[in-house]
Write an enzyme that holds these catalytic residues in place. Sequence first.
Site, mmCIF file in Angstrom:
data_model
loop_
_atom_site.group_PDB
_atom_site.id
_atom_site.type_symbol
_atom_site.label_atom_id
_atom_site.label_comp_id
_atom_site.label_asym_id
_atom_site.label_seq_id
_atom_site.Cartn_x
_atom_site.Cartn_y
_atom_site.Cartn_z
ATOM 1 N N ASP A 149 0.870 -1.170 0.000
ATOM 2 C CA ASP A 149 0.000 0.000 0.000
ATOM 3 C C ASP A 149 0.910 1.225 0.000
ATOM 4 O O ASP A 149 2.084 1.158 0.376
ATOM 5 C CB ASP A 149 -0.931 -0.005 1.214
ATOM 6 N N CYS A 150 0.381 2.354 -0.404
ATOM 7 C CA CYS A 150 1.246 3.480 -0.764
ATOM 8 C C CYS A 150 1.994 4.056 0.433
ATOM 9 O O CYS A 150 1.374 4.519 1.397
ATOM 10 C CB CYS A 150 0.428 4.527 -1.490
#
Length: 775
Positions: free
Chosen positions: A295-296
């Site tokens: 995830d970012c």
Amino acid sequence: MVTKTHTKCILSPSSLFFLLTGFLLLFNGESRPPFACDPNNRVTKDLPFCRVNLPIRARVRDLLGRLTLQEKVRLLVNNAAAVPRLGIQGYEWWSEALHGVSDVGPGTKFLPTFLGATQFPQVITTASTFNDTLWEEIGQVVSNEARAMYNGGKAGLTFWSPNVNIFRDPRWGRGQETPGEDPALAARYAVRYVKGLQGNAGDRLKVAACCKHYTAYDLDNWNGVDRFHFNAKVSKQDLEDTYNVPFKACVLEGKVASVMCSYNQVNGKPTCADPNLLKNTIRGDWRLNGYIVSDCDSVGVMYTSQHYTATPEDAAAQSIKAGLDLDCGPHLAVYTEGAIKQGKLKEVDVDGALANTLAVQMRLGMFDGPRQPYANLKISDVCLGSSNQLALEAARQGIVLLDNRGHGPPLSTVRHRTVAVIGPNSDVTVTMIGNYAGIACGYTTPLQGIARYVKTIHQAGCSDVSCRGNQLIGPAEGAARHADATVLVMGLDQSIEAEARDRTNILLPGHQQELISRVAKASRGPCVLVIMSGGPVDITFAKRDPRITTIIWAGYPGQSGGTAIADILFGTTNPGGRLPMTWYPQEYLAKVPMTNMGMRANPAHNYPGRTYRFYKGPVVYPFGHGLSYTTFRHSIVKAPTTLTLPMLSIHLENNNATTLTNGVRVSHTKCSTLSSSLHIDVENTGTMDGTHTVMVFSTPPEGKWATHKQLVAFQKVHVAAGGLQRVALDLHVCKHLSVVDKFGIRRVPMGEHTLHIGDLKHSLAIKPTIEEIKY
């Protein structure tokens, strides 16, 4: 990942379609140059990685051998750099397609070429259809539009969707993105939507889907705890029995091309740096054929926020060695080379990660030069009339009739010629598509939908869903007094529930309850309450108000939501949606901190448990609830009464009684042969055609096993008034009748199981048989 808001133009699907087709003179077919392997490039055209007749592994191996370490490192992140000397363009991996092509990720842009894409209902609403063929059809339309936008140079081919986390807590702001609280439902949704997105061309991919966020991720920001710092303490039992179920199905059955690890830690380890979760489980036990992405900024968060590693190089090294292949964020591009120089990582580890991402790109055809699969898809394939119709049908099927009494709907265009349409969600557009959405092909608001049937009187009643004042309630009461019927469209929007925004309560915001009660009292005719929301809302007051004849949950019904709501209100559509999550009373929240990941009830600590599978207290509406304008009756036509479980004698040892008491491990029997069929007749005993969802639950034998029922099979069926349809369902012993013990081991309990179909109960005995090993 971070969402953003958009200013949307309001166009009807038909008008937008004609605008789009006007672009055909400027754009027809593929307008972008080949991503790689351009036949006009003399340097690369004959290199092995460009030869489509070679196995993908060989092509990947050849390409890796030509890259420098610096080039490799710049390919480890979502905004992968170009390699000009090898004719490879830069690529943005991050695109989104949760329920339609979205421009939330930087990999997708609409304007000026594309004015929109079909925006289907939010996932929680689509899940309430319990229609798995519909889920796959939606995926097919979304991937058609995605490929068309890729061909037009406006999107990538790697879409980080669907979100298959379990909707564990009613306060979670992202619950709207999920298929609900039941792992079997979420797993089935994941498989069918992924298949719709990825296509059925063998190992080749139409687009690459991604199941996220792995794992036990369902808290964003609650009571001072955020997702970047949260350590989810999860038992082996709950991990195997609940949280991992949809992800396992995604990989094993859906053949998904990617899995995204989450921000949070699980039992003290960041998911993106846990080799047991990534390398051992996803790629090992489940045999992922694809890549694992963070995830970012998850990799950076390990160092900066969680302080899990001493240095940023350690975070890069640990995540790659754990099995991470791609970083959404800059961390791996900045620190991987340093980690190698410090001896914390080897270049061969980087090669392993890139082998997985490059293979997916090749399966997508990105290294095939101009011979692109799906190159025929173009701008005229976006916002098709048939796609808009599918979005409408999904909304119609997903809307749930919660209560209907007295002289409620369907409304009559003869008796109810003037309808007061009231509420902060009565004339909304972007609210209907929820989060992770793009620009819609057009909108029909609830007010517009109702106005197609009858004359309307419109009053907002509140300036927005927060409804901080009651100054606008008086005019709303006046409208209700002068109308033949009243429709209140209330609920939530992204200002109340969203990514990074968990709710503190599950009541309607501000003065909404006052608005509803006062308008209902003033209404001259029947009063209908429509709730637009992703998560559940405690509307006990409305259930108890005799002046409110009907309550409908519309979820976030997509671009055509207003049409669907009106069709159900006036009976041209018979509602058939079912709730994919439990609606709890507000008092429930005091007993369940969001930080407690336990699914099962613990009476000693006054902990009531979560979801219909483990919570047995009072509810506002139960999981699976949904009414119809007609009535249905079930009858069991064919069902097994006894099933034998073949056990290999090598696993019995000398402790037969203990083995049988504890249940047989699914790994100790021949699961592939243990299936049976269940035939059920569904009779429509009313006067209106309708759709009905047959839901089959199972309860294990009494004793040491929990007695809570769990969903094992479902199927949607349309039955004409007075008609009958037979439904055949597969019943797989290891998959459907197993339970998970406290050690995380899945077992099949011996003894009498109970199947629940509506009000019917059917007993099914499972008995062991011994099979000798034959050499």
